[in-house]
Design an enzyme around this catalytic site. Sequence first.
Site, PDB file in Angstrom:
ATOM      1  N   SER A   1     -10.795  -4.807  -0.398  1.00  0.00           N
ATOM      2  CA  SER A   1     -11.391  -3.612   0.196  1.00  0.00           C
ATOM      3  C   SER A   1     -12.083  -2.799  -0.889  1.00  0.00           C
ATOM      4  O   SER A   1     -11.474  -2.484  -1.913  1.00  0.00           O
ATOM      5  CB  SER A   1     -10.293  -2.766   0.852  1.00  0.00           C
ATOM      6  OG  SER A   1     -10.825  -1.531   1.283  1.00  0.00           O
ATOM      7  N   ALA A   2     -13.345  -2.447  -0.682  1.00  0.00           N
ATOM      8  CA  ALA A   2     -14.084  -1.710  -1.718  1.00  0.00           C
ATOM      9  C   ALA A   2     -13.498  -0.327  -1.974  1.00  0.00           C
ATOM     10  O   ALA A   2     -13.374   0.101  -3.122  1.00  0.00           O
ATOM     11  CB  ALA A   2     -15.560  -1.586  -1.325  1.00  0.00           C
TER      12      ALA A   2
ATOM     13  N   ASN B   1       0.802  -1.218   0.000  1.00  0.00           N
ATOM     14  CA  ASN B   1       0.000   0.000   0.000  1.00  0.00           C
ATOM     15  C   ASN B   1       0.837   1.272   0.000  1.00  0.00           C
ATOM     16  O   ASN B   1       0.337   2.335  -0.329  1.00  0.00           O
ATOM     17  CB  ASN B   1      -0.958  -0.003   1.186  1.00  0.00           C
ATOM     18  CG  ASN B   1      -0.297  -0.410   2.474  1.00  0.00           C
ATOM     19  OD1 ASN B   1       0.314  -1.479   2.573  1.00  0.00           O
ATOM     20  ND2 ASN B   1      -0.392   0.441   3.467  1.00  0.00           N
TER      21      ASN B   1
ATOM     22  N   CYS C   1      -3.204   4.496   6.532  1.00  0.00           N
ATOM     23  CA  CYS C   1      -3.728   3.589   7.552  1.00  0.00           C
ATOM     24  C   CYS C   1      -3.038   3.790   8.879  1.00  0.00           C
ATOM     25  O   CYS C   1      -3.556   3.429   9.920  1.00  0.00           O
ATOM     26  CB  CYS C   1      -3.540   2.153   7.100  1.00  0.00           C
ATOM     27  SG  CYS C   1      -3.993   1.917   5.390  1.00  0.00           S
TER      28      CYS C   1
ATOM     29  N   THR D   1     -26.231  -8.560   9.939  1.00  0.00           N
ATOM     30  CA  THR D   1     -26.989  -8.274   8.717  1.00  0.00           C
ATOM     31  C   THR D   1     -26.050  -7.712   7.658  1.00  0.00           C
ATOM     32  O   THR D   1     -25.266  -6.796   7.936  1.00  0.00           O
ATOM     33  CB  THR D   1     -28.108  -7.259   9.031  1.00  0.00           C
ATOM     34  OG1 THR D   1     -28.945  -7.834  10.024  1.00  0.00           O
ATOM     35  CG2 THR D   1     -28.918  -6.925   7.797  1.00  0.00           C
TER      36      THR D   1
ATOM     37  N   GLN E   1      -4.746  -3.767  -2.348  1.00  0.00           N
ATOM     38  CA  GLN E   1      -4.201  -2.820  -3.333  1.00  0.00           C
ATOM     39  C   GLN E   1      -4.183  -3.380  -4.750  1.00  0.00           C
ATOM     40  O   GLN E   1      -3.911  -2.650  -5.696  1.00  0.00           O
ATOM     41  CB  GLN E   1      -2.765  -2.436  -2.946  1.00  0.00           C
ATOM     42  CG  GLN E   1      -2.679  -1.572  -1.716  1.00  0.00           C
ATOM     43  CD  GLN E   1      -3.227  -0.173  -1.948  1.00  0.00           C
ATOM     44  OE1 GLN E   1      -3.219   0.325  -3.066  1.00  0.00           O
ATOM     45  NE2 GLN E   1      -3.703   0.452  -0.897  1.00  0.00           N
TER      46      GLN E   1
END
Length: 365
Positions: free
Chosen positions: A178-179, A130, A305, A218, A158
């Site tokens: 990761s979106a 990253n 991060c 959910t 990444q």
Amino acid sequence: MRHLDAEFGNPGSRTHSLGRAAAEAVDKAREQLSGLIQCAPEELIFTSGATESNNLAIRGLGEANSCSQGHIITSVTEHKSVLDPVHDLFRHGWSATVLPSSHSGRITSAQVEHAIQRDTRLVSIMWANNETGVINDIESISSLCQERGVILHVDAAQAVGKLPVSVAQIPVDMLSISAHKMYGPKGVGALFVRKSVQRQLRPLLHGGGQERGLRSGTVPVHQVVGLGTAADLARTYLKGDGPDRVRALRDLMLQLLVEELGDVQLNGDAEHRLPGNLNVWLPNCDTEALAMRCEEVAFSTGSACNSASLEPSYVIRAMTGSEKRASESARFGIGRDTSEADIRFAVEHISRHARDLRGLASLFE
Ligand SMILES: *Cc1c(COP(=O)(O)O)cnc(C)c1O
């Protein structure tokens, strides 16, 4: 009640039409993402992001084997959401090898091979870093792990959406996604878990048993729909000339920075790196100060991060052994929508501020 927002229902309630519509939206997103990485839809577990996916892969495997601890291999350049769970298992009796990094930042399959022991249970090596964008040789690491019967987890936060990633072609066992690293929404991601490995994981969250019992709670329908759409857009992007265009802009930016500032060096392997990543060393320029002065351009010094800490990048430090180089490095991201004018604008302002800072630094020498 169909006139209500179709995603209003709970995807866990397939007995009424609103629930069914929500479940169908989740199913569609699962297919979109499985199409991008070429897995079966049932092999995707939706999570809150790559941090959770990494935790589920590592702690999930560790806690399922809590009576018979083994050995884990990872590397010093990994994201904290891999390093910290490995450290956690270490405190619970596992042994761990954290592979060092060479100057190039690339972890080799020879390194992994030397570290494998008889009781090695898990190898966790990232696809692309990253901070430096350096791409590891996951193809040979995965065939090594397959040959030696060791489970391989890959943090691909990444890589997915920026490079072709196919778990049909490359036999990894678990893969984190990761979106928001692929233009999707924040707070959602997935863990690919190959069918043969699913029963070897213990869930981190217990409750309603959603996501094949591996992630209760959910499913956040709107987030997951965003992830699915991002996966479809990424597939189209990867088929076109977008990645080549981004790579050309990245190379132009490096060339212009060298022309303006002279002493500029690339951090990490020049060939095996993400097209949109430019991580450079600007000798005698404190890049934390540069980022503060240069309000015209958004760039990072360490990793977003770890921005809770103002420490210079541990990745650059591990690669070069130099604290000074880490504090004089900066990372620029070139994206799908970046233009050549943006690059020229960025270089102009960065160079001006960097020259000022170098001038100031020389006054104090
Ligand atoms: C961003 C990132 C993560 C964390 O992902 P989140 O979805 O923000 O939790 C983990 N690993 C790598 C390599 C990343 O780039």
